[in-house]
Structures are given as C-alpha cells and as structure tokens.
Design a protein around this motif. Structure first.
Motif, short mmCIF file in Angstrom:
data_model
loop_
_atom_site.label_atom_id
_atom_site.label_comp_id
_atom_site.label_asym_id
_atom_site.label_seq_id
_atom_site.Cartn_x
_atom_site.Cartn_y
_atom_site.Cartn_z
N VAL A 11 89.86 -18.25 -28.22
CA VAL A 11 89.44 -19.44 -27.49
C VAL A 11 90.57 -20.46 -27.49
O VAL A 11 90.82 -21.13 -26.49
N ASP A 12 91.29 -20.57 -28.60
CA ASP A 12 92.41 -21.51 -28.68
C ASP A 12 93.46 -21.23 -27.61
O ASP A 12 93.97 -22.16 -26.99
N VAL A 13 93.78 -19.96 -27.39
CA VAL A 13 94.78 -19.60 -26.39
C VAL A 13 94.27 -19.94 -24.99
O VAL A 13 95.01 -20.50 -24.17
N LEU A 14 93.02 -19.62 -24.70
CA LEU A 14 92.46 -19.95 -23.38
C LEU A 14 92.43 -21.45 -23.14
O LEU A 14 92.80 -21.92 -22.06
N LEU A 15 92.00 -22.22 -24.14
CA LEU A 15 91.97 -23.68 -23.99
C LEU A 15 93.37 -24.25 -23.80
O LEU A 15 93.57 -25.17 -23.00
N ALA A 16 94.35 -23.70 -24.51
CA ALA A 16 95.73 -24.16 -24.35
C ALA A 16 96.23 -23.86 -22.94
O ALA A 16 96.93 -24.69 -22.32
N ASP A 17 95.90 -22.68 -22.40
CA ASP A 17 96.31 -22.32 -21.04
C ASP A 17 95.65 -23.24 -20.00
O ASP A 17 96.28 -23.61 -19.01
N LYS A 19 94.60 -26.38 -20.62
CA LYS A 19 95.18 -27.71 -20.82
C LYS A 19 96.58 -27.81 -20.23
O LYS A 19 96.95 -28.83 -19.65
N SER A 20 97.36 -26.74 -20.34
CA SER A 20 98.73 -26.76 -19.82
C SER A 20 98.79 -26.54 -18.31
O SER A 20 99.84 -26.69 -17.70
N GLY A 21 97.65 -26.19 -17.71
CA GLY A 21 97.63 -25.97 -16.27
C GLY A 21 97.94 -24.55 -15.86
O GLY A 21 98.05 -24.25 -14.67
N ASN A 22 98.09 -23.63 -16.82
CA ASN A 22 98.36 -22.23 -16.48
C ASN A 22 97.12 -21.52 -15.95
O ASN A 22 97.23 -20.50 -15.28
N ILE A 23 95.94 -22.03 -16.29
CA ILE A 23 94.69 -21.51 -15.75
C ILE A 23 94.05 -22.65 -14.97
O ILE A 23 93.90 -23.75 -15.48
N ALA A 24 93.66 -22.38 -13.72
CA ALA A 24 93.07 -23.39 -12.86
C ALA A 24 91.71 -22.92 -12.36
O ALA A 24 91.39 -21.74 -12.44
N ILE A 25 90.91 -23.84 -11.83
CA ILE A 25 89.59 -23.50 -11.31
C ILE A 25 89.70 -23.34 -9.79
O ILE A 25 90.06 -24.28 -9.09
N PRO A 26 89.39 -22.14 -9.28
CA PRO A 26 89.52 -21.91 -7.84
C PRO A 26 88.43 -22.61 -7.05
O PRO A 26 87.37 -22.97 -7.59
N TYR A 54 82.21 -11.98 -21.15
CA TYR A 54 83.58 -11.91 -20.66
C TYR A 54 83.94 -13.12 -19.82
O TYR A 54 83.09 -13.71 -19.17
N ILE A 55 85.19 -13.44 -19.84
CA ILE A 55 85.77 -14.41 -18.93
C ILE A 55 86.76 -13.63 -18.08
O ILE A 55 87.65 -12.96 -18.61
N ILE A 56 86.58 -13.66 -16.77
CA ILE A 56 87.47 -12.93 -15.87
C ILE A 56 88.53 -13.91 -15.37
O ILE A 56 88.21 -14.96 -14.82
N VAL A 57 89.79 -13.53 -15.58
CA VAL A 57 90.92 -14.35 -15.15
C VAL A 57 91.85 -13.44 -14.36
O VAL A 57 92.11 -12.32 -14.77
N ASP A 67 90.27 -28.76 -6.66
CA ASP A 67 90.70 -30.13 -6.34
C ASP A 67 91.39 -30.22 -4.97
O ASP A 67 91.88 -31.28 -4.58
N GLY A 68 91.45 -29.12 -4.22
CA GLY A 68 92.04 -29.12 -2.89
C GLY A 68 93.51 -28.75 -2.83
O GLY A 68 94.05 -28.51 -1.77
N THR A 69 94.17 -28.69 -3.98
CA THR A 69 95.58 -28.30 -4.00
C THR A 69 95.70 -26.78 -3.97
O THR A 69 94.70 -26.06 -4.05
N VAL A 70 96.92 -26.29 -3.83
CA VAL A 70 97.15 -24.85 -3.81
C VAL A 70 97.93 -24.48 -5.06
O VAL A 70 98.93 -25.11 -5.40
N ALA A 71 97.44 -23.47 -5.77
CA ALA A 71 98.11 -22.99 -6.98
C ALA A 71 99.02 -21.84 -6.58
O ALA A 71 98.57 -20.87 -5.98
N ILE A 72 100.26 -21.95 -6.92
CA ILE A 72 101.21 -20.89 -6.64
C ILE A 72 101.41 -20.09 -7.93
O ILE A 72 101.99 -20.57 -8.90
N GLY A 73 100.89 -18.86 -7.95
CA GLY A 73 101.09 -17.96 -9.07
C GLY A 73 100.33 -18.28 -10.34
O GLY A 73 100.59 -17.69 -11.38
N LYS A 74 99.38 -19.20 -10.28
CA LYS A 74 98.61 -19.53 -11.49
C LYS A 74 97.48 -18.53 -11.69
O LYS A 74 97.06 -17.84 -10.78
N LYS A 75 97.00 -18.49 -12.92
CA LYS A 75 95.80 -17.71 -13.22
C LYS A 75 94.60 -18.59 -12.88
O LYS A 75 94.66 -19.80 -13.00
N PHE A 76 93.55 -17.97 -12.46
CA PHE A 76 92.33 -18.73 -12.21
C PHE A 76 91.12 -17.89 -12.52
O PHE A 76 91.21 -16.71 -12.76
#
Length: 76
Positions: A11-17, A19-26, A54-57, A67-76
C-alpha cells in the motif's frame, strides 16, 4: 509475450505513486460512492493485512484524466 502481469505492491508503494503523480485517475472512473465509515474500514483491513481484492493499474501512452488533462505515459 504475456498481455499482462500480476505484481504485488505494498500500500505504501501505491500511495507514493499516487502522491507523486505516477498513477492518475482516468476520466472513465465512476464517481466515488463510499462514505467515511467504509473508507475507514478498508484502511483498517489493509492495516491488519486482510485480503481486500485487486487493484488494476495499466499504462497508456495518452489518456484523458478525471480533471480534464491528458496523461502521457502515466499509469491509471
């Protein structure tokens, strides 16, 4: 070549990802419907080490985010 892989992350790794913006909400993510008690109970289960499913990423070269922006190469 496998189309997907199964990885175990803490969970710590997922929360860090998140928080850092490596995982975004589609954009396709449905609205959040849990109340505070349900969220608390989930966190309690995670803390106690109970299985919670499971959490599917996945990673996409370009996807519209909640939020309307486009994520380039991020996990979601």
């Amino acid at each position: 070549m496998a189309r997907y892989s199964v990885n175990n992350y803490t969970v710590d790794v997922l929360l860090a990802d998140i928080k850092s913006g490596n995982i975004a909400i589609p954009e396709m993510q449905r609205p959040f419907v849990w109340d505070a008690t349900q969220v608390r109970d989930l966190m309690d289960s995670l803390y106690k080490g109970f299985p919670v499913g499971y959490i599917i990423v996945w990673q996409n070269p370009s996807v519209k985010l909640k939020d309307g922006t486009v994520a380039i190469g991020k996990k979601f």
